[in-house]
Design a protein around this motif. Structure first.
Motif, PDB file in Angstrom:
ATOM      1  N   HIS A   1       3.234 -13.663   1.645  1.00  0.00           N
ATOM      2  CA  HIS A   1       4.032 -12.546   2.141  1.00  0.00           C
ATOM      3  C   HIS A   1       5.491 -12.959   2.108  1.00  0.00           C
ATOM      4  O   HIS A   1       5.885 -13.943   2.741  1.00  0.00           O
ATOM      5  CB  HIS A   1       3.613 -12.201   3.577  1.00  0.00           C
ATOM      6  CG  HIS A   1       4.491 -11.188   4.235  1.00  0.00           C
ATOM      7  ND1 HIS A   1       4.384  -9.842   3.957  1.00  0.00           N
ATOM      8  CD2 HIS A   1       5.481 -11.314   5.141  1.00  0.00           C
ATOM      9  CE1 HIS A   1       5.287  -9.184   4.689  1.00  0.00           C
ATOM     10  NE2 HIS A   1       5.955 -10.052   5.406  1.00  0.00           N
TER      11      HIS A   1
ATOM     12  N   SER B   1       9.343 -12.515   3.096  1.00  0.00           N
ATOM     13  CA  SER B   1      10.016 -11.960   4.263  1.00  0.00           C
ATOM     14  C   SER B   1      11.375 -12.637   4.454  1.00  0.00           C
ATOM     15  O   SER B   1      11.801 -13.445   3.634  1.00  0.00           O
ATOM     16  CB  SER B   1       9.140 -12.185   5.505  1.00  0.00           C
ATOM     17  OG  SER B   1       9.733 -11.613   6.647  1.00  0.00           O
TER      18      SER B   1
ATOM     19  N   PHE C   1       0.538  -4.616   6.359  1.00  0.00           N
ATOM     20  CA  PHE C   1       1.125  -5.936   6.135  1.00  0.00           C
ATOM     21  C   PHE C   1       0.821  -6.298   4.695  1.00  0.00           C
ATOM     22  O   PHE C   1      -0.312  -6.614   4.341  1.00  0.00           O
ATOM     23  CB  PHE C   1       0.531  -6.957   7.114  1.00  0.00           C
ATOM     24  CG  PHE C   1       1.252  -8.258   7.077  1.00  0.00           C
ATOM     25  CD1 PHE C   1       2.479  -8.393   7.702  1.00  0.00           C
ATOM     26  CD2 PHE C   1       0.716  -9.344   6.412  1.00  0.00           C
ATOM     27  CE1 PHE C   1       3.160  -9.600   7.657  1.00  0.00           C
ATOM     28  CE2 PHE C   1       1.384 -10.553   6.367  1.00  0.00           C
ATOM     29  CZ  PHE C   1       2.612 -10.671   7.001  1.00  0.00           C
ATOM     30  N   TYR C   2       1.824  -6.218   3.854  1.00  0.00           N
ATOM     31  CA  TYR C   2       1.643  -6.368   2.417  1.00  0.00           C
ATOM     32  C   TYR C   2       1.649  -7.828   2.005  1.00  0.00           C
ATOM     33  O   TYR C   2       2.563  -8.566   2.355  1.00  0.00           O
ATOM     34  CB  TYR C   2       2.745  -5.622   1.669  1.00  0.00           C
ATOM     35  CG  TYR C   2       2.606  -4.127   1.740  1.00  0.00           C
ATOM     36  CD1 TYR C   2       2.210  -3.414   0.623  1.00  0.00           C
ATOM     37  CD2 TYR C   2       2.843  -3.426   2.911  1.00  0.00           C
ATOM     38  CE1 TYR C   2       2.069  -2.037   0.664  1.00  0.00           C
ATOM     39  CE2 TYR C   2       2.702  -2.049   2.976  1.00  0.00           C
ATOM     40  CZ  TYR C   2       2.312  -1.366   1.847  1.00  0.00           C
ATOM     41  OH  TYR C   2       2.166  -0.009   1.900  1.00  0.00           O
ATOM     42  N   CYS C   3       0.630  -8.220   1.257  1.00  0.00           N
ATOM     43  CA  CYS C   3       0.496  -9.588   0.760  1.00  0.00           C
ATOM     44  C   CYS C   3       0.166  -9.550  -0.720  1.00  0.00           C
ATOM     45  O   CYS C   3      -0.232  -8.525  -1.251  1.00  0.00           O
ATOM     46  CB  CYS C   3      -0.618 -10.317   1.505  1.00  0.00           C
ATOM     47  SG  CYS C   3      -0.299 -10.567   3.249  1.00  0.00           S
TER      48      CYS C   3
ATOM     49  N   ALA D   1       5.726 -12.989  -4.131  1.00  0.00           N
ATOM     50  CA  ALA D   1       6.219 -13.094  -2.750  1.00  0.00           C
ATOM     51  C   ALA D   1       7.626 -13.677  -2.728  1.00  0.00           C
ATOM     52  O   ALA D   1       8.465 -13.269  -1.917  1.00  0.00           O
ATOM     53  CB  ALA D   1       5.269 -13.946  -1.917  1.00  0.00           C
TER      54      ALA D   1
ATOM     55  N   THR E   1      -2.989  -4.981   0.868  1.00  0.00           N
ATOM     56  CA  THR E   1      -2.369  -4.470   2.072  1.00  0.00           C
ATOM     57  C   THR E   1      -3.414  -4.607   3.171  1.00  0.00           C
ATOM     58  O   THR E   1      -4.500  -4.088   3.064  1.00  0.00           O
ATOM     59  CB  THR E   1      -1.867  -3.015   1.905  1.00  0.00           C
ATOM     60  OG1 THR E   1      -1.342  -2.574   3.142  1.00  0.00           O
ATOM     61  CG2 THR E   1      -2.918  -2.078   1.421  1.00  0.00           C
TER      62      THR E   1
END
Length: 79
Positions: A5, A7, A29-31, A38, A78
């Motif tokens: 992820h 961020s 929560f997008y992975c 990422a 997701t």
């Protein structure tokens, strides 16, 4: 399965209901399974951070998985 992820900070315990609704598939929560993707997501921030998680799929969880890379959506989950 290892998930990533991107961020602006460390996210030790992801919370599915937090986040912007403006994402492609709504709140989540997008992975991704691709670390490089990422890293691109994290690169949008002044303080990029790539979170890594070891995850086992559980029954009852809605998961949207793209098994092939396409021009519009790269492989991601997701949660």
């Amino acid at each position: 399965m290892e998930l990533y992820h991107g961020s602006y900070t460390s996210v030790e315990k992801p919370h599915v209901l937090k986040g912007q609704y403006t994402k492609d598939f709504g709140t989540g929560f997008y992975c991704t399974i691709m670390r490089q993707q990422a890293e691109r997501w994290a690169g949008k921030f002044d303080t990029p951070y790539v979170n890594a998680y070891e995850y086992t799929l559980k029954d009852g969880l809605r998961v949207l998985e793209f098994k092939e890379i396409c021009l519009t959506f790269k492989s991601f989950y997701t949660l």
